[in-house]
Design a protein around this motif. Structure first.
Motif, PDB file in Angstrom:
ATOM      1  N   ARG A   6     -37.307 -10.374 -75.743  1.00  0.00           N
ATOM      2  CA  ARG A   6     -37.377  -9.365 -76.797  1.00  0.00           C
ATOM      3  C   ARG A   6     -38.757  -8.750 -76.847  1.00  0.00           C
ATOM      4  NH1 ARG A   6     -37.225 -14.135 -79.506  1.00  0.00           N
ATOM      5  NH2 ARG A   6     -35.047 -13.909 -79.972  1.00  0.00           N
ATOM      6  N   ALA A   7     -38.799  -7.535 -77.397  1.00  0.00           N
ATOM      7  CA  ALA A   7     -40.083  -6.868 -77.551  1.00  0.00           C
ATOM      8  C   ALA A   7     -40.545  -7.019 -78.991  1.00  0.00           C
ATOM      9  CB  ALA A   7     -39.943  -5.390 -77.204  1.00  0.00           C
ATOM     10  N   ALA A   8     -41.857  -6.946 -79.209  1.00  0.00           N
ATOM     11  CA  ALA A   8     -42.410  -6.973 -80.564  1.00  0.00           C
ATOM     12  C   ALA A   8     -41.979  -5.696 -81.283  1.00  0.00           C
ATOM     13  CB  ALA A   8     -43.923  -7.086 -80.502  1.00  0.00           C
ATOM     14  N   PRO A   9     -42.087  -5.685 -82.616  1.00  0.00           N
ATOM     15  CA  PRO A   9     -41.615  -4.520 -83.376  1.00  0.00           C
ATOM     16  C   PRO A   9     -42.185  -3.191 -82.873  1.00  0.00           C
ATOM     17  CG  PRO A   9     -42.129  -6.282 -84.883  1.00  0.00           C
ATOM     18  CD  PRO A   9     -42.523  -6.763 -83.520  1.00  0.00           C
ATOM     19  N   LEU A  10     -43.410  -3.191 -82.405  1.00  0.00           N
ATOM     20  CA  LEU A  10     -43.978  -1.918 -81.944  1.00  0.00           C
ATOM     21  C   LEU A  10     -43.787  -1.741 -80.439  1.00  0.00           C
ATOM     22  CD1 LEU A  10     -47.152  -2.023 -84.176  1.00  0.00           C
ATOM     23  CD2 LEU A  10     -45.116  -0.629 -84.509  1.00  0.00           C
TER      24      LEU A  10
ATOM     25  N   ASP B 290     -44.485  -3.609 -77.914  1.00  0.00           N
ATOM     26  CA  ASP B 290     -45.432  -4.290 -77.046  1.00  0.00           C
ATOM     27  C   ASP B 290     -46.111  -5.343 -77.911  1.00  0.00           C
ATOM     28  OD1 ASP B 290     -46.988  -4.787 -74.845  1.00  0.00           O
ATOM     29  OD2 ASP B 290     -48.414  -3.187 -75.225  1.00  0.00           O
ATOM     30  N   PRO B 291     -46.375  -6.530 -77.476  1.00  0.00           N
ATOM     31  CA  PRO B 291     -46.017  -7.156 -76.198  1.00  0.00           C
ATOM     32  C   PRO B 291     -44.528  -7.517 -76.104  1.00  0.00           C
ATOM     33  CG  PRO B 291     -47.306  -8.649 -77.590  1.00  0.00           C
ATOM     34  CD  PRO B 291     -47.181  -7.378 -78.332  1.00  0.00           C
ATOM     35  N   VAL B 292     -44.161  -8.099 -74.960  1.00  0.00           N
ATOM     36  CA  VAL B 292     -42.777  -8.496 -74.746  1.00  0.00           C
ATOM     37  C   VAL B 292     -42.739  -9.994 -74.494  1.00  0.00           C
ATOM     38  CG1 VAL B 292     -40.773  -8.231 -73.243  1.00  0.00           C
ATOM     39  CG2 VAL B 292     -42.158  -6.240 -73.840  1.00  0.00           C
TER      40      VAL B 292
ATOM     41  N   ARG C 170     -48.653  -8.679 -72.795  1.00  0.00           N
ATOM     42  CA  ARG C 170     -48.773  -7.255 -73.072  1.00  0.00           C
ATOM     43  C   ARG C 170     -48.224  -6.496 -71.884  1.00  0.00           C
ATOM     44  NH1 ARG C 170     -54.382  -8.123 -74.721  1.00  0.00           N
ATOM     45  NH2 ARG C 170     -54.300  -8.645 -76.913  1.00  0.00           N
TER      46      ARG C 170
END
Ligand SMILES: Nc1nc2c(ncn2[C@@H]2O[C@H](COP(=O)(O)OP(=O)(O)O)[C@@H](O)[C@H]2O)c(=O)[nH]1
Lengths: 667, 93, 144
Positions: B59-63, B65-67, B79
């Motif tokens: 999964r990716a972070a809310p923004l 990046d990072p993953v 990142r």
């Protein structure tokens, strides 16, 4: 039986190493720094039967390359200090990755014992690790442990002792395949020509490190007679390719043995995965993080209030006891009351905040949420050149910079941490609020709230700008690569959290306490002498210094009274209010102080705003300085923090005074 | 060359090599090679990013990046900037 | 498939948290409202109100996921309940601390009634729910 042995604890981060260390050594431990570096060294003693055992906790590392100071410290200790046994603490729920470090420890040729920690969790997941087969294939005894419950620790010590007795030297070699083995043999042959080198470092280990292009190993052979010969061989080898091939080979060895040793290695981490789905949700991830930060903030500052009131009350009654005792000579009473008890009070008053915050941070870290918080905030912080973990200390800074700076411990990279520490004082802490309330209330009665808000934003803007500036100038580079393991969620144990809290908090009292006391004492001397002058008045040394400083602060529209108040603000910024009271002769009564300030022709809205900005920025208070000194380990950076703060404050106040009249216009 | 090619080759139909940051979660791939500076490469190797290793983008972070990736049975986040240094072959789960 | 109970729990708590969250936030922002809401033991607290809204959002996300079959509804419900308990505990601790401060060092009177703010009492049922559902949650969620 040997009567004294040395054991080193090695392992990946987060495997429960410190839990085991604490359980083994109890209170017989002490913390110092490794020579020359700021990495913490924990050592302690225990005994088993007649044998006294010294245990050293090595920094948590993923491997023993020279990736970080931690790794160099860990491997140099093992190679150069030659502990009798190394206990490798393994997280049984993450067996395969942990074994990589095992392969590297094996190459060091020290007697090894494996502690299969977190066995309770592994078993709950259904993972079964066959310890007999580990012994058979790796020739390393393995012991089942549950660090948090203290299970298996006696057996672990006994296994370590047996290993120290029976195997003076172990050669667990991994075969790297014909081509690489030929290189190793060639380099070993060269290394063995220098007996000095060969006796200090296991030649095969050194050869392997050299083949991997390890700079630190390269340094080790620099001053030797065989440098040229070794370099000649290495020059013909593509170390980058060899390195990958060797890592590959280690994982291959692990992969070949794994299915036999670990009959059902469960790899899924269901519960964690499920929680992560929510707390890193695209829309909810950041709001949840911020809400949890509110909780941390609320706990740190609200729960601390009664404790702080209690400390205040106790110190207050001590001071009045001294004052009422009619002690002679009078200056001694003043020294005891105002100087020492007052100074002690300013050390103690932070303790509730600090301990509660450290406790919460420890809970966040142990539960595994801190890694998610860094994950969620990383993108945002990266934009200003900081890692995600810097967010929490910045936020805590709004309450108090002292615990916030102590909280930067969770940031691994040195430069990342330094920048986070240096910008923290610009986050407007709670102690500055009384100053804003007084001045904004007096000079901006209708929109005091907006003015205070602008000040907070100003602080944030300066912090961000400074972070950016430091990255571009004195601390160049990018935030450390974000290679962060996401540990599974665990229920944090109060015991561990209290331990962490105590370790850090006690350091504050010991290291920062002295500096704060000294600062308070100096201010007391300045305000009290020459004897006979009224405390902090124009005739005291402080007043004289204020007059001396007046020309300096005159361009900002401040007079000597303000200079003195700012000087006192060094103890704690809220003292600025009290000192203004003394200097304007209005005492504790704030409404008459407001009147006196408004009546002072040299102060207007613009000067008041400049003063508030100056108080926000000018320099960290003495307690903050003390922790900056403690956490950076350097007076240079502490001095820098003061100088930078004063310069920024001066520039900002100057701009406000010059540009303010244009903006504020008619007010 | 080395045996990583042989291993990836044995898996059914791999797509051409790309970089890890291009694998958007959920997705999976195998490591082909690492072109990071020495220090980062050493760390990546130790963490199990060796040629042929299977990686799953979780999964990716809310923004964005990072993953977060799963490799060798544990999870780690990178990142995008650092993930770009890892060449991978997608679709070879 | 999510049981009806869980949908109802998610829905009711989502709406309760949202209502109280919005009210607390508004009472903090608009001076006039605070006197009326104080009668219902709703503090005028902007930050606290926003936190309640965040918890509401997690409950409602669970409901949404149960409804659309997007999956992980259970996960959202579980985390929402955990958040209820965490914030309930935090609010309780901080109110107890405030009370102690007032009783011991302050002049104003204080009664334990002050503990009954929404953030605290809303957490009681989720706390009970977690202890009842505890053993069943992870397995259920994995099955989704
Ligand atoms: N379930 C379980 N938890 C453990 C065990 N050992 C340690 N822990 C927990 O794991 C967390 C990390 O432990 P810590 O000692 O700080 O890890 P370190 O980073 O390796 O020093 C703490 O919350 C411990 O309470 C264990 O054997 N079983």
């Amino acid at each position: 039986m040997k009567d004294r042995i040395r054991i080193a604890l090695a392992g990946n981060p987060n495997v429960g190493k410190s839990t085991i260390f604490n359980a083994l050594t109890g209170s017989n431990q002490h913390i110092a720094n490794w020579p020359g570096v700021t990495v913490e060294k924990k050592s302690g003693t225990t005994r088993l039967g007649k044998t006294e055992i010294e245990i050293v906790d090595l920094p948590g590392t993923y491997s023993l390359t020279a990736y970080s100071i931690d790794e160099v410290v860990a491997r140099d200790y093992i190679i150069e200090e030659k502990p009798d046994v190394v206990i490798h603490v393994i997280d049984a729920t993450n067996f395969e990755r942990n074994l990589y470090l095992t392969t590297q420890l094996m190459e060091l040729g020290v007697p090894l014992v494996i502690a299969l920690n977190m066995s309770d969790e592994a078993e709950k997941n259904g993972t079964l690790i066959n310890r007999t087969l580990i012994k058979k294939y790796f020739e390393i005894p393995a012991v089942r442990t549950v660090g948090s419950k203290g299970e298996g620790l006696d057996e672990l010590l006994r296994a370590a002792l047996t290993e120290a007795e029976t195997s003076p030297h172990h050669e667990h070699a991994i075969g790297y395949g014909d081509e690489i083995e030929r290189h190793i043999a060639a380099i070993v042959a060269v290394l063995e020509k220098d007996p000095n080198l060969a006796s200090r470092y296991p030649p095969r280990w050194l050869a392997i490190r050299l083949l991997e292009g390890d700079d630190n190993a390269q340094d080790k052979i620099q001053k030797s007679t065989i440098t040229a010969a070794a370099d000649a061989i290495l020059a013909s080898i593509d170390t980058e390719k060899t390195e990958a091939a060797m890592a590959d080979r280690r994982y291959e060895v692990i992969a070949a043995l794994l299915p036999q040793v670990c009959t059902t290695c469960v790899k899924e981490m269901n519960a964690s995965d499920i929680i992560d789905r929510v707390v890193t949700d695209r829309w909810l991830g950041i709001p949840i993080f911020l809400a949890l930060m509110w909780a941390a903030f609320e706990l740190t500052f609200a729960v601390a209030t009664p404790f702080m009131s209690a400390i205040d009350a106790v110190m207050g009654s001590c001071a009045s006891y001294v004052a009422g005792s009619g002690m002679e000579p009078a200056w001694l009473a003043s020294l005891l009351g105002d100087g020492i008890i007052g100074g002690l009070g300013s050390v103690l008053i932070f303790i509730p905040n600090i301990f509660i915050l450290l406790f919460i941070l420890s809970l966040l870290e142990d539960s595994g949420y801190l890694a998610r918080a860094a994950f969620v905030m990383d993108r945002l912080m990266y934009a200003i050149g900081l890692p995600g973990k810097s967010f929490i200390p910045m936020l805590i800074g709004f309450g108090c910079n002292v615990p916030a700076i102590l909280g930067t411990r969770t940031i691994e990279d040195k430069n990342d941490r330094l920048i986070t520490i240096l910008i923290n004082p610009f986050m407007s802490c709670g102690a500055r609020l009384p100053v804003y309330v007084l001045l904004a209330g007096a000079f901006f009665p209708t929109n005091a709230g907006t003015v205070v808000f602008v000040l907070y934003v100003l602080g944030i803007a300066i912090a961000i700008g400074s972070a950016y500036l430091f990255r571009k100038t004195i601390l160049p580079g990018k935030p450390a690569p974000f290679l962060m393991e996401m540990p599974p969620y665990r229920f944090p144990t109060a015991g561990t959290a209290i331990r962490h809290m105590w370790d850090r908090g006690e350091m504050y009292i010991r290291k920062a306490g002295g500096i704060i006391l000294a600062g308070a004492f100096i201010v007391w001397v300045l305000a009290t002498f020459p004897w006979g002058a009224e405390y902090g008045s124009a005739e005291s040394y402080a007043g004289m210094i204020g007059h001396l400083l007046e020309p300096l602060v005159a361009p900002l529209g401040f007079d000597w009274k303000i200079a003195v108040a700012l000087l006192f603000g060094f103890i704690a910024k809220e003292i600025v209010v009290g000192s203004l009271g003394v200097l304007y002769g209005t005492g504790e009564d704030e409404s008459s102080l407001t009147g006196a300030l408004l009546a002072d022709p040299s102060l207007g809205p613009v000067a008041a705003f400049a003063l508030m900005a100056f108080v926000l920025l000018y320099m960290p208070c003495v307690a903050t300085l003390a922790v900056i000194r403690k956490e950076t380990g350097s007076w240079k950076w502490t001095g820098f923090s003061v100088a930078y703060g004063i310069i920024v404050a001066y520039l900002v106040a100057f701009v406000i005074v010059r540009a303010g009249p244009l903006i504020l216009g008619g007010i | 060359m080395d045996d990583s090619e042989e291993r990836t080759g044995s898996v059914t139909r791999c797509e051409p090599v790309t970089t890890l940051d291009m694998i958007s979660p959920p997705g999976s791939c195998r490591v082909a090679s690492i072109s990071a500076p020495a220090m980062v490469r050493k760390r990546l190797l130790a963490l199990g990013f060796i040629p042929g290793a299977a990686i799953e983008a979780v999964r990716a972070a809310p923004l964005g990046d990072p993953v977060e990736y799963r490799i060798k049975g544990y999870t780690i986040s990178l990142r995008k900037e650092d993930a770009r240094l890892i060449a991978v072959t997608p679709g070879c789960a | 498939m999510a049981s009806l109970t869980k949908r109802i729990v998610a829905g009711i708590f989502g709406i309760l948290y949202l209502t109280f969250g919005v009210t607390e936030t508004l009472s903090g922002l608009v001076p006039g409202i605070a006197e009326q809401t104080a009668a219902f033991m709703i503090p005028a607290d902007i930050m606290g109100g926003l936190v309640l809204c965040v918890v509401a959002a997690v409950y409602l996300a669970a409901l949404y996921r149960f409804g659309t079959g997007a999956g992980s509804g259970q996960a959202y419900l579980y985390v929402a309940m955990a958040l209820s308990v965490i914030f309930g505990t935090v609010a309780l601790l901080s109110l107890v601390a405030q009370g102690t401060d007032l009783l011991v060092f302050g002049e104003e009177p204080w009664s334990p009634i002050a503990l009954l703010v929404p953030m605290v009492w809303l957490a009681i049922l989720p706390a009970a729910g977690i202890s009842v559902w505890k053993s069943r949650f992870p397995g259920h969620m994995a099955g989704e």
